[in-house]
Design an enzyme around this catalytic site. Sequence first.
Site, PDB file in Angstrom:
ATOM      1  N   SER B  35      58.280  43.726  95.627  1.00 44.39           N
ATOM      2  CA  SER B  35      57.042  42.912  95.289  1.00 44.39           C
ATOM      3  C   SER B  35      56.423  42.216  96.195  1.00 44.39           C
ATOM      4  CB  SER B  35      57.645  41.926  93.924  1.00 44.39           C
ATOM      5  OG  SER B  35      59.045  42.622  92.433  1.00 44.39           O
ATOM      6  N   GLU B  56      67.362  31.951  97.767  1.00 46.21           N
ATOM      7  CA  GLU B  56      65.937  30.908  98.704  1.00 46.21           C
ATOM      8  C   GLU B  56      66.101  29.771  99.267  1.00 46.21           C
ATOM      9  OE1 GLU B  56      66.540  31.476  95.453  1.00 46.21           O
ATOM     10  OE2 GLU B  56      64.838  32.845  94.812  1.00 46.21           O
ATOM     11  N   PHE B  81      59.193  29.720  94.065  1.00 53.30           N
ATOM     12  CA  PHE B  81      60.527  29.588  94.351  1.00 53.30           C
ATOM     13  C   PHE B  81      60.886  30.010  95.803  1.00 53.30           C
ATOM     14  CE2 PHE B  81      60.967  33.673  91.546  1.00 53.30           C
ATOM     15  CZ  PHE B  81      61.498  32.802  90.401  1.00 53.30           C
ATOM     16  N   ARG B 165      49.495  38.299  93.655  1.00 53.97           N
ATOM     17  CA  ARG B 165      49.963  39.652  92.780  1.00 53.97           C
ATOM     18  C   ARG B 165      49.075  40.826  92.945  1.00 53.97           C
ATOM     19  NH1 ARG B 165      50.568  40.717  87.149  1.00 53.97           N
ATOM     20  NH2 ARG B 165      52.555  42.933  87.238  1.00 53.97           N
TER      21      ARG B 165
END
Lengths: 288, 312
Positions: B35, B56, B81, B165
Amino acid sequence: MMNAGQVDFNYLEGKAGILRKHIIKMIGEAGSGHPGGSLSAADILTVLYFQVMNVDPRSPKDPDRDRFVLSKGHGAPALYAALAEKGYFPVEELWNLRKINSPLQGHPDMRKVPGVEMSTGSLGQGLSAANGMALAARVMGKNYRVYVVLGDGETQEGQIWEAAMTSAHYGLDNVTAFLDFNQLQIDGPCAEVKSPLPFFEKWQAFGWEVMEIDGHNVKEIWEACQKAMTIKGKPVMVICRTIKGRGVSFMENEVDWHGKAPDREQLEKAMAELERGVHRHESKNSHP
Amino acid sequence: MSQKIATRDAYGEILVELGKKNPRIVALDADLSKSTKTANFKKAFPQRFFNMGVAEADMMGTAAGLAAAGLIPFASTFAVFATGRVYDQLRNSIAYPNLNVKIVATHAGITVGEDGGSHQSIEDIAIMRVMPNMTVIVPADGPETKKAVEAAVEMDGPVYIRLGRSGVPVIFSEEEPFTPGRGKILREGSDISIIAVGIMVSKALEAAQTLSQKGIEARVINMSSIKPLDQDMIVQAARETGGIVTAEEHSIIGGLGGAVSEVTAERYPVPVKRVGVQDTFGESGSPELLLEKYGLTPENIVKAVEEILQKR
């Protein structure tokens, strides 16, 4: 690889004694700081800086040097004492600990103190940084080793276990970790506050080679380091049974001395004891 | 402005290009490499890519160690995140020691869409902007993303780059330079200034067209370098146009609108209107419908401009 006959353990014990005196004096001068966990880690740091690690204070940025990360950053006085004795900066600087404009911050600052490899203080982060340094050695084709000291209470931080997985997953046999297992944290015994035990089985289950030693016996610490260098394909955890406050009778195993400075009278008493090498307790903890 | 490129795709491409030239570049991801597009880097340089799993905090700490040893780590995951989840690792292991870690976060803002409010980061600019030593860049399109990533490699110190995105219209040519600390005037005008970042830059240009038809000439500024901030360009806009509308896909608190207001309040007070997500979380839905519902359209910018002008 050296054999034990080539190592002057008496010298190392003497050096550890000097570090302890520096620790007490600098915290006394500062009026605040963490004597308990500094004294418990003093022997580990002594063996690393004065026998094991390939470091040279004349070239503190040598790309091939071994690295040390004090994940339990509140043990900074022990690290500063070792660095000063090693020659990274004058011993007199130690008496400026925690004072304004001093490079010696309450917790280690890599940008202010030569020889400090990672800024720490917020617990749980040092093992990740050590892994990063170890991975960098692999990327750059270097043979340096990375040493890290963790607190036992510190392992209540989840990031430690994330990092433990990383070290094992990437087979970081250039990482050697020491757990300063003094059994106490600020609010009391670790086992009562929120038990991180059992350590031995946990680290083993996370894919580490695990050893258990007396963390105040310089010979055992040195032997653990030697053995760690022979382990291939996985990281090494050396669980060190220690005494919080080791070397000062009234501080040993006393939780109140986690983060408190001695007053003038206590300071004199502590220094006199360290001069004579008095220990109230032996480091024979229950199974880690 | 017909062509659309997602800034994360541009990131995936340029990271590989830079990786070829600079062997010190390494990449880390937290199980989202397909992604965030760091998967491209993994494919090209498997020995220089580290998947840290869904961890993370450990990823940021490991990146700090890699940087301390002299490498240039790029750590990527979703913005939600990459910032709030790891605030303390960013603060104490990266920003405090001023380590050379590049945090490139994708899926910022409400255009994450269907994943919903839990995944829509609307506070990351504020979180990152307040951190000493941290550079904060919000590129407006694909080409600017590439230039920003290149610039980040040249800088010594932590850099946060905020990407999205979805595809966004291409505004800049591949040759357009990017300089940290410098805003860019995309359209001249003296009636009002619209200062925008990220996906809102193209919407600001659309709004300016609409305003022009109404006889209002708006200056449009791309303020992709949120920190360091081009304070002089903001003051100049305030002085020459007398009012400012900010536009960002972020909370109106603490982000671009906050930063611009701080500058005008101190140096040249003029009316400022902030277009952005009001003090609320997002929700699931298509990006387009979310932009409408949360007030992030060219029409919202036009309305904000008109509100300022009516008070003159």
